[in-house]
Design an enzyme around this catalytic site. Sequence first.
Site, mmCIF file in Angstrom:
data_model
loop_
_atom_site.group_PDB
_atom_site.id
_atom_site.type_symbol
_atom_site.label_atom_id
_atom_site.label_comp_id
_atom_site.label_asym_id
_atom_site.label_seq_id
_atom_site.Cartn_x
_atom_site.Cartn_y
_atom_site.Cartn_z
ATOM 1 N N ASN A 9 0.943 -1.244 -0.082
ATOM 2 C CA ASN A 9 0.008 -0.101 0.154
ATOM 3 C C ASN A 9 0.853 1.119 -0.021
ATOM 4 O O ASN A 9 1.433 1.525 1.034
ATOM 5 C CB ASN A 9 -0.792 0.097 1.084
ATOM 6 C CG ASN A 9 -1.616 1.229 1.474
ATOM 7 O OD1 ASN A 9 -1.775 2.049 0.548
ATOM 8 N ND2 ASN A 9 -2.252 1.425 2.458
ATOM 9 N N TRP A 10 1.003 1.913 -1.144
ATOM 10 C CA TRP A 10 1.955 2.927 -1.390
ATOM 11 C C TRP A 10 1.333 4.227 -0.656
ATOM 12 O O TRP A 10 2.018 5.351 -0.513
ATOM 13 C CB TRP A 10 2.244 3.340 -2.805
ATOM 14 C CG TRP A 10 3.007 2.136 -3.411
ATOM 15 C CD1 TRP A 10 3.900 1.032 -2.933
ATOM 16 C CD2 TRP A 10 3.475 2.098 -4.826
ATOM 17 N NE1 TRP A 10 4.121 0.260 -3.751
ATOM 18 C CE2 TRP A 10 4.144 0.775 -4.890
ATOM 19 C CE3 TRP A 10 3.575 2.893 -5.878
ATOM 20 C CZ2 TRP A 10 4.668 0.511 -6.082
ATOM 21 C CZ3 TRP A 10 3.772 2.473 -7.177
ATOM 22 C CH2 TRP A 10 4.555 1.357 -7.308
ATOM 23 N N LYS A 11 0.301 4.388 -0.298
ATOM 24 C CA LYS A 11 -0.473 5.520 0.127
ATOM 25 C C LYS A 11 -0.299 6.641 -0.836
ATOM 26 O O LYS A 11 -0.182 6.615 -1.949
ATOM 27 C CB LYS A 11 0.081 5.665 1.758
ATOM 28 C CG LYS A 11 -0.221 4.483 2.634
ATOM 29 C CD LYS A 11 0.114 4.693 4.093
ATOM 30 C CE LYS A 11 0.105 3.546 4.751
ATOM 31 N NZ LYS A 11 0.062 3.580 6.182
ATOM 32 N N HIS A 95 -9.477 1.166 4.867
ATOM 33 C CA HIS A 95 -8.083 1.322 5.706
ATOM 34 C C HIS A 95 -8.301 1.974 6.825
ATOM 35 O O HIS A 95 -9.147 2.929 6.672
ATOM 36 C CB HIS A 95 -7.030 1.590 4.764
ATOM 37 C CG HIS A 95 -5.628 1.664 5.350
ATOM 38 N ND1 HIS A 95 -5.155 2.657 6.118
ATOM 39 C CD2 HIS A 95 -4.617 0.948 5.084
ATOM 40 C CE1 HIS A 95 -3.872 2.529 6.496
ATOM 41 N NE2 HIS A 95 -3.733 1.527 5.879
ATOM 42 N N GLU A 97 -6.848 4.498 7.918
ATOM 43 C CA GLU A 97 -6.714 6.057 7.785
ATOM 44 C C GLU A 97 -7.852 6.373 6.940
ATOM 45 O O GLU A 97 -8.331 7.750 7.403
ATOM 46 C CB GLU A 97 -5.462 6.401 6.960
ATOM 47 C CG GLU A 97 -3.989 6.030 7.760
ATOM 48 C CD GLU A 97 -2.920 5.631 6.666
ATOM 49 O OE1 GLU A 97 -2.893 5.711 5.407
ATOM 50 O OE2 GLU A 97 -1.936 5.065 7.286
ATOM 51 N N GLU A 167 -5.203 -4.983 10.574
ATOM 52 C CA GLU A 167 -4.213 -4.066 10.911
ATOM 53 C C GLU A 167 -4.515 -3.577 12.056
ATOM 54 O O GLU A 167 -5.289 -2.576 12.405
ATOM 55 C CB GLU A 167 -4.362 -3.242 9.670
ATOM 56 C CG GLU A 167 -4.088 -3.754 8.400
ATOM 57 C CD GLU A 167 -3.440 -2.713 7.377
ATOM 58 O OE1 GLU A 167 -2.458 -2.972 6.821
ATOM 59 O OE2 GLU A 167 -4.008 -1.774 6.913
ATOM 60 N N GLY A 173 2.298 2.034 10.712
ATOM 61 C CA GLY A 173 3.312 3.315 10.331
ATOM 62 C C GLY A 173 3.911 3.800 11.653
ATOM 63 O O GLY A 173 4.740 4.734 11.707
ATOM 64 N N SER A 212 3.431 -2.286 10.173
ATOM 65 C CA SER A 212 4.928 -2.174 10.384
ATOM 66 C C SER A 212 5.657 -3.588 10.001
ATOM 67 O O SER A 212 6.653 -3.991 10.668
ATOM 68 C CB SER A 212 5.441 -1.860 11.938
ATOM 69 O OG SER A 212 5.043 -0.469 12.061
ATOM 70 N N GLY A 233 2.900 -0.993 4.235
ATOM 71 C CA GLY A 233 2.738 0.346 3.924
ATOM 72 C C GLY A 233 4.277 0.552 3.674
ATOM 73 O O GLY A 233 4.882 0.400 2.544
ATOM 74 N N GLY A 234 5.038 1.306 4.791
ATOM 75 C CA GLY A 234 6.248 1.854 4.482
ATOM 76 C C GLY A 234 7.105 0.874 3.908
ATOM 77 O O GLY A 234 7.995 1.364 2.890
HETATM 78 C C1 PEP Z 1 -0.878 -0.042 5.955
HETATM 79 O O1 PEP Z 1 -1.047 1.390 5.840
HETATM 80 O O2 PEP Z 1 -1.487 -0.764 5.697
HETATM 81 C C2 PEP Z 1 0.410 -0.337 6.866
HETATM 82 C C3 PEP Z 1 0.309 -1.555 7.342
HETATM 83 O O3 PEP Z 1 1.538 0.282 6.993
HETATM 84 P P1 PEP Z 1 2.972 0.299 7.579
HETATM 85 O O4 PEP Z 1 3.454 -1.103 7.122
HETATM 86 O O5 PEP Z 1 3.703 1.220 7.110
HETATM 87 O O6 PEP Z 1 2.723 0.050 9.166
#
Ligand code: PEP
Length: 250
Positions: A9-11, A95, A97, A167, A173, A212, A233-234
């Site tokens: 997920n590049w956001k 998600h 967010e 999640e 994040g 994460s 994500g990251g």
């Molecule tokens: C996400 O945004 O779905 C996520 C899991 O982010 P991260 O891996 O950065 O925690």
Amino acid sequence: MRTKLIAGNWKMHGSKPFIESLMKGMTEQLDANLKSGVLVCPPTIYIPLVESLIGSHKIALGGQNLSEQAQGAYTGEISGDMLKDSGCQYVIVGHSERRSLYGETDVLVAHKVGKAIESELTPILCVGETLEQREKGTTMQVVQQQLDAVIDTLGIDALKQVVVAYEPVWAIGTGVTASPEQAQEVHSAIRAHLRDKNAQIAEEIKILYGGSMKAANAEELLAQPDIDGGLIGGASLKADEFIAICKIAG
Ligand code: PEP
């Protein structure tokens, strides 16, 4: 037997040069014999660019959000059909967010899941508790409520076409990952909850972990019996990290 899915997920990150370089790094290192599915979810505007950079590589494309409407006067929105038309097979729905920053309720998320299915996309339905909810001991209550909103709105059979992503909000994040035991506990409780409604769906549905995940912790997390992949994500913004996770998934 469930196959694994590693989804990035590049956001709202990236630019044309960044994405060209990220995709070059990924496609150069991706093992064509990987059994796991690999998916990237870029910002919507870059979906055609990413599709062209994927070429013949085994990488699926997904959106990060879709409208609960099919079409019409909804300025700024993107429909499921538009994502499908642009080469997407998946779409992330609900998600944390979107839930916390854009006020998406369980019911709205359920309608979005329905629209994704109508557009023949696989929704990745995100569920998870906040730190406060975990500390209060209401994790499973929250997660069940998020799942039940979809089941009550669309019926249990809709879940045949859904991927769930657990999640924990406190792990997204933040660099803090759920321990493999904490994650497995919730994943297995999700499967048990679904088993009460339909044993076959419970057995077959993919439940990804997100929060994460990175190459350094992926092995332990992906070794858990009810963890069927990752929503990342990251670490999905670094080709080496993301490909390392894909290799661990096998
Ligand atoms: C996400 O945004 O779905 C996520 C899991 O982010 P991260 O891996 O950065 O925690």
